[in-house]
Design an enzyme around this catalytic site. Structure first.
Site, PDB file in Angstrom:
ATOM      1  N   ARG A  68      25.614  34.783  41.427  1.00  0.00           N
ATOM      2  CA  ARG A  68      24.320  34.407  40.895  1.00  0.00           C
ATOM      3  C   ARG A  68      24.213  32.949  40.485  1.00  0.00           C
ATOM      4  O   ARG A  68      23.285  32.249  40.866  1.00  0.00           O
ATOM      5  CB  ARG A  68      23.964  35.265  39.657  1.00  0.00           C
ATOM      6  CG  ARG A  68      23.359  36.571  39.980  1.00  0.00           C
ATOM      7  CD  ARG A  68      23.722  37.556  38.921  1.00  0.00           C
ATOM      8  NE  ARG A  68      25.176  37.694  38.895  1.00  0.00           N
ATOM      9  CZ  ARG A  68      25.854  38.480  39.713  1.00  0.00           C
ATOM     10  NH1 ARG A  68      25.243  39.215  40.566  1.00  0.00           N
ATOM     11  NH2 ARG A  68      27.179  38.535  39.652  1.00  0.00           N
ATOM     12  N   THR A  69      25.158  32.495  39.682  1.00  0.00           N
ATOM     13  CA  THR A  69      24.991  31.163  39.106  1.00  0.00           C
ATOM     14  C   THR A  69      24.991  30.106  40.209  1.00  0.00           C
ATOM     15  O   THR A  69      24.130  29.222  40.234  1.00  0.00           O
ATOM     16  CB  THR A  69      26.088  30.892  38.057  1.00  0.00           C
ATOM     17  OG1 THR A  69      26.129  32.001  37.167  1.00  0.00           O
ATOM     18  CG2 THR A  69      25.807  29.635  37.273  1.00  0.00           C
ATOM     19  N   LYS A  98      45.577  18.903  46.861  1.00  0.00           N
ATOM     20  CA  LYS A  98      46.645  17.897  46.983  1.00  0.00           C
ATOM     21  C   LYS A  98      47.066  17.373  45.616  1.00  0.00           C
ATOM     22  O   LYS A  98      47.886  16.475  45.509  1.00  0.00           O
ATOM     23  CB  LYS A  98      46.158  16.713  47.839  1.00  0.00           C
ATOM     24  CG  LYS A  98      45.671  17.101  49.222  1.00  0.00           C
ATOM     25  CD  LYS A  98      45.189  15.853  49.969  1.00  0.00           C
ATOM     26  CE  LYS A  98      44.439  16.226  51.221  1.00  0.00           C
ATOM     27  NZ  LYS A  98      43.687  15.085  51.756  1.00  0.00           N
ATOM     28  N   ARG A 119      31.745  24.923  37.470  1.00  0.00           N
ATOM     29  CA  ARG A 119      32.347  26.119  36.851  1.00  0.00           C
ATOM     30  C   ARG A 119      33.856  25.986  36.994  1.00  0.00           C
ATOM     31  O   ARG A 119      34.355  25.593  38.043  1.00  0.00           O
ATOM     32  CB  ARG A 119      31.882  27.394  37.537  1.00  0.00           C
ATOM     33  CG  ARG A 119      32.710  28.606  37.116  1.00  0.00           C
ATOM     34  CD  ARG A 119      32.154  29.901  37.619  1.00  0.00           C
ATOM     35  NE  ARG A 119      30.923  30.246  36.922  1.00  0.00           N
ATOM     36  CZ  ARG A 119      30.297  31.410  37.084  1.00  0.00           C
ATOM     37  NH1 ARG A 119      30.758  32.310  37.931  1.00  0.00           N
ATOM     38  NH2 ARG A 119      29.195  31.668  36.411  1.00  0.00           N
ATOM     39  N   HIS A 148      28.699  29.586  28.591  1.00  0.00           N
ATOM     40  CA  HIS A 148      27.932  29.659  29.834  1.00  0.00           C
ATOM     41  C   HIS A 148      26.465  29.425  29.432  1.00  0.00           C
ATOM     42  O   HIS A 148      25.655  30.336  29.397  1.00  0.00           O
ATOM     43  CB  HIS A 148      28.127  31.042  30.451  1.00  0.00           C
ATOM     44  CG  HIS A 148      27.651  31.174  31.864  1.00  0.00           C
ATOM     45  ND1 HIS A 148      26.837  30.242  32.486  1.00  0.00           N
ATOM     46  CD2 HIS A 148      27.875  32.145  32.780  1.00  0.00           C
ATOM     47  CE1 HIS A 148      26.594  30.655  33.715  1.00  0.00           C
ATOM     48  NE2 HIS A 148      27.215  31.799  33.922  1.00  0.00           N
TER      49      HIS A 148
HETATM   50  C1  NCD Z   1      29.205  35.894  34.140  1.00  0.00           C
HETATM   51  C2  NCD Z   1      30.218  34.794  34.071  1.00  0.00           C
HETATM   52  O1  NCD Z   1      30.589  34.206  35.082  1.00  0.00           O
HETATM   53  O2  NCD Z   1      30.624  34.502  32.945  1.00  0.00           O
HETATM   54  N1  NCD Z   1      28.580  35.962  35.380  1.00  0.00           N
HETATM   55  C3  NCD Z   1      27.431  35.231  35.559  1.00  0.00           C
HETATM   56  O3  NCD Z   1      27.458  34.023  35.636  1.00  0.00           O
HETATM   57  N2  NCD Z   1      26.290  35.887  35.558  1.00  0.00           N
HETATM   58  C4  NCD Z   1      29.667  37.187  33.651  1.00  0.00           C
HETATM   59  C5  NCD Z   1      30.870  37.824  34.251  1.00  0.00           C
HETATM   60  O4  NCD Z   1      31.485  37.286  35.178  1.00  0.00           O
HETATM   61  O5  NCD Z   1      31.216  38.914  33.781  1.00  0.00           O
END
Ligand code: NCD
Length: 324
Positions: A68-69, A98, A119, A148
């Site tokens: 999703r993100t 590397k 991320r 997040h």
């Molecule tokens: C979450 C995350 O990555 O922290 N996912 C997301 O971005 N919607 C939650 C998860 O991975 O459980």
């Protein structure tokens, strides 16, 4: 672009700012973002192309998997007429394999782009990236067990859509409160508003860390930790169910022991009532919400909660990057 390493508050002006933590926001900043989000929703629902981010390139680099993100950021940029550079799994596909340092990777990517969405599996990495970047804002799309923030902003918006307020709320958060970064940002967000109460239910191994618990209870929020479903209130404004974060466990036997402790299904919903609540989950779910409640009208996790993710990210990108 956060040279002085302290968190820069939004303070009514998003332009050029990094988005690293919910601690940067005031209630006013959040409500003004939601105003912008309404405009963005209109743009996304219309088919007419817009040029808000024309000429802008946003790099999206994810050291951890995502459905999703990653894609909602990419879609948000494209909805606004911008372009993306997309780096999946840099540990395999970039010079990170590397041995390139994070700082060098960021300095290189900022030469090609107008913003970087990152991320990473380690807490604090988004801040590190912001310290390394000289010219472009950094979006924290999840830093290990840290935060997040864009997820919390879309979660708060989903609550706001339903209840038209972000104060005087009773919420229930269930699952992995120790490792779940979405929880850590959402509690921060809710503590900005008045008179919110959150019931926290988790296996004892996965309670909020005592550092975070102690930090949060000094804020403007009431946290009530319970051990059993029966101790949860029957009236709540939202349920926020979460996945046990398997990838954070050193000992997978512990994961196996706790993973299915709390499962939300039709029986539980019928038993508890929760008539006025919306049911949220950041996804992915791995069994802790049964598919038998997907069509319940309180369930928003595969519906508005997802769509709000793109709209909120569009609003942030527009406020931070657009030339006015
Ligand atoms: C979450 C995350 O990555 O922290 N996912 C997301 O971005 N919607 C939650 C998860 O991975 O459980």
């Amino acid at each position: 672009m956060n040279k002085d390493s302290g968190l820069k508050k939004i303070n009514g002006n998003y332009k050029g700012k990094d988005i690293l933590s919910l601690d940067q926001f005031s209630p006013k900043d959040i409500l003004s973002l939601y105003k912008k989000t309404q405009q963005m929703k209109k743009i996304a629902l219309a088919t007419k192309p817009v040029k808000n981010l024309a000429g802008k390139i946003v790099t999206i680099i994810f050291y951890e998997p995502s459905s999703r993100t990653f894609n909602s950021f990419a879609a948000a940029v494209k909805q606004l007429g911008g372009q993306t550079l997309e780096v999946h799994d840099p540990k395999t596909f970039s010079s990170v394999s590397k041995g390139e340092t994070l700082e060098d990777t960021i300095r290189v990517l900022e030469a090609y782009s107008d913003a970087i969405v990152i991320r990473h599996n380690e807490i604090g990495t988004a801040q590190k990236a912001a310290n390394a970047a000289e010219f472009v804002p950094i979006f924290n799309a999840g830093d290990g067990i840290g935060e997040h923030p864009t997820q919390a902003l879309l979660d708060l918006m989903t609550i706001y859509d339903k209840h038209r307020r972000l104060n005087n709320l009773t919420g229930i958060m269930v699952g992995d409160l120790l490792y779940g970064r979405t929880i850590h940002s959402l509690i921060r967000g809710l503590s900005l508003f008045k008179n919110n109460t959150i019931y926290l239910l988790s296996p004892k191994e996965l309670k909020l860390s005592r550092e975070e618990y102690n930090l949060f209870i000094q804020r403007n929020i009431k946290l009530i930790e319970v051990d059993r479903i029966d101790d949860l209130p029957k009236n709540a404004d939202f349920l926020y169910w979460t996945r046990v974060q398997k990838e954070r466990f050193k000992d997978l036997r512990v994961y196996e022991k706790v993973k299915n402790t709390f499962i939300l299904d039709k029986n539980l919903l019928d038993k508890m009532g929760w008539k006025n609540a919306i049911i949220m989950h950041p996804l992915p779910r791995v069994g802790e919400i049964s598919t038998d409640i997907d069509e319940d009208k309180r369930s928003v996790y595969l519906k508005s909660q997802i769509r709000n993710g793109m709209y909120v990210r569009m609003a942030l990108l527009d406020l931070i990057l657009r030339n006015k």
